[in-house]
Design a protein around this motif. Sequence first.
Motif, PDB file in Angstrom:
ATOM      1  N   ASN A 190     -10.142   5.032   0.031  1.00  0.00           N
ATOM      2  CA  ASN A 190      -8.933   4.544  -0.639  1.00  0.00           C
ATOM      3  C   ASN A 190      -7.699   4.758   0.232  1.00  0.00           C
ATOM      4  OD1 ASN A 190      -6.536   5.537  -2.744  1.00  0.00           O
ATOM      5  ND2 ASN A 190      -7.575   3.661  -3.342  1.00  0.00           N
ATOM      6  N   ASP A 191      -7.621   5.929   0.835  1.00  0.00           N
ATOM      7  CA  ASP A 191      -6.490   6.261   1.705  1.00  0.00           C
ATOM      8  C   ASP A 191      -6.410   5.288   2.875  1.00  0.00           C
ATOM      9  OD1 ASP A 191      -4.771   7.637   3.682  1.00  0.00           O
ATOM     10  OD2 ASP A 191      -4.949   9.360   2.343  1.00  0.00           O
ATOM     11  N   TYR A 192      -7.548   5.051   3.514  1.00  0.00           N
ATOM     12  CA  TYR A 192      -7.586   4.207   4.719  1.00  0.00           C
ATOM     13  C   TYR A 192      -7.289   2.746   4.417  1.00  0.00           C
ATOM     14  CZ  TYR A 192      -9.457   1.599   8.687  1.00  0.00           C
ATOM     15  OH  TYR A 192      -9.609   0.714   9.729  1.00  0.00           O
ATOM     16  N   PHE A 193      -8.000   2.172   3.441  1.00  0.00           N
ATOM     17  CA  PHE A 193      -7.867   0.737   3.197  1.00  0.00           C
ATOM     18  C   PHE A 193      -6.538   0.373   2.536  1.00  0.00           C
ATOM     19  CE2 PHE A 193     -12.463   0.828   3.899  1.00  0.00           C
ATOM     20  CZ  PHE A 193     -12.613  -0.291   4.705  1.00  0.00           C
ATOM     21  N   ASP A 194      -6.025   1.243   1.675  1.00  0.00           N
ATOM     22  CA  ASP A 194      -4.701   0.975   1.100  1.00  0.00           C
ATOM     23  C   ASP A 194      -3.627   1.038   2.178  1.00  0.00           C
ATOM     24  OD1 ASP A 194      -5.554   0.447  -1.424  1.00  0.00           O
ATOM     25  OD2 ASP A 194      -4.798   2.280  -2.352  1.00  0.00           O
ATOM     26  N   PHE A 195      -3.811   1.934   3.149  1.00  0.00           N
ATOM     27  CA  PHE A 195      -2.876   2.006   4.272  1.00  0.00           C
ATOM     28  C   PHE A 195      -2.951   0.739   5.120  1.00  0.00           C
ATOM     29  CE2 PHE A 195      -2.572   3.043   8.871  1.00  0.00           C
ATOM     30  CZ  PHE A 195      -1.196   3.240   8.943  1.00  0.00           C
ATOM     31  N   MET A 196      -4.170   0.284   5.408  1.00  0.00           N
ATOM     32  CA  MET A 196      -4.347  -0.901   6.241  1.00  0.00           C
ATOM     33  C   MET A 196      -3.786  -2.149   5.560  1.00  0.00           C
ATOM     34  SD  MET A 196      -5.603   0.294   8.981  1.00  0.00           S
ATOM     35  CE  MET A 196      -6.029  -1.218   9.865  1.00  0.00           C
ATOM     36  N   LYS A 197      -3.819  -2.157   4.217  1.00  0.00           N
ATOM     37  CA  LYS A 197      -3.282  -3.305   3.480  1.00  0.00           C
ATOM     38  C   LYS A 197      -1.788  -3.177   3.220  1.00  0.00           C
ATOM     39  CE  LYS A 197      -7.551  -4.742   1.165  1.00  0.00           C
ATOM     40  NZ  LYS A 197      -8.187  -5.106  -0.115  1.00  0.00           N
ATOM     41  N   GLY A 198      -1.213  -2.045   3.596  1.00  0.00           N
ATOM     42  CA  GLY A 198       0.225  -1.853   3.425  1.00  0.00           C
ATOM     43  C   GLY A 198       0.657  -1.494   2.025  1.00  0.00           C
TER      44      GLY A 198
END
Length: 304
Positions: A74-82
């Motif tokens: 969740n941390d990684y993909f939400d960051f990548m999606k902004g």
Amino acid sequence: MKEDDIETGSWKAWVLAARPKTLTGAAVPVMIGLSLAWHQMPTALSAHVGTHVLVSVLCLLFAFIMQIDANFINDYFDFMKGNDDETRLGPKRACAMGWIHAHQMRKAILLVTVLACLVGLPLVFFGGWSMVLVGLLCVLFCFLYTTHLSYLGLGDVLVLLFFGVVPVCIPYYIIRGDVSFTVVMASVACGLVIDTLLMINNYRDIDNDTRAGKRTLCVRVGKSRSRLIYLLLGIVACAIGVVFLANGYLWAFVLPFVYLAIHVRTYFHMVEIDHGRELNIILGETARNMFIYGLLVSIGILIS
């Protein structure tokens, strides 16, 4: 743990990324499933108590590691999606804050996913090869939730399944070899209680999720109905507890009403705050309430 004191890649950064407070959500359903299994264990199986202890430990470890894995994903993909930008109202996220670099998080996700599979694999010897399928589904939906399904408003369904039905019924099945109607209903009630945590999280983030195109249940129904659903989740969960009463688990039915009283109090606190970062207080109260529910149900089962 002050955010200003956190160095990139430090152990403090990884602890925050793991979100230890969420581990209660992983523990509660497994705890209830194991309590039911141990209470109903035939006397003839007492000779296998060591095996059942091992199964219990493996189930809890798998649940904990998968929860950490879900948090990293969740941390990684939400960051990548902004999505984790400066407008975020919830607790700070490791990648967005620069505490952990994206490439470090990718490696951690791979490592933790493999670790979860290794911990869960021995359950095949006790529950059969169907445990492989269960494990693969847990890993698959762990990724699909953040990357796709949360944007479609299916998070609540996944909570019901993977924080209710699966972690309550599977430990029970491995130890007992079957699943009763009481166990299924207990798993549904547990899933509803844990969904209160997702509801308050999504309620707080309605504005951000709307901008990001995440069609969560809260976004779909609006604030007033979301508050009502939050309240009803706890009420319905305790009402489902009548199956405990019908099967001789008197205290497993009675004790959760202590949780319900606290849940209702938290609901009124939620209405009072209504919006903003202060809703993180309600998030903390909801996590506490959730653990209280699991503890009371488990104790109620064991002493009935």
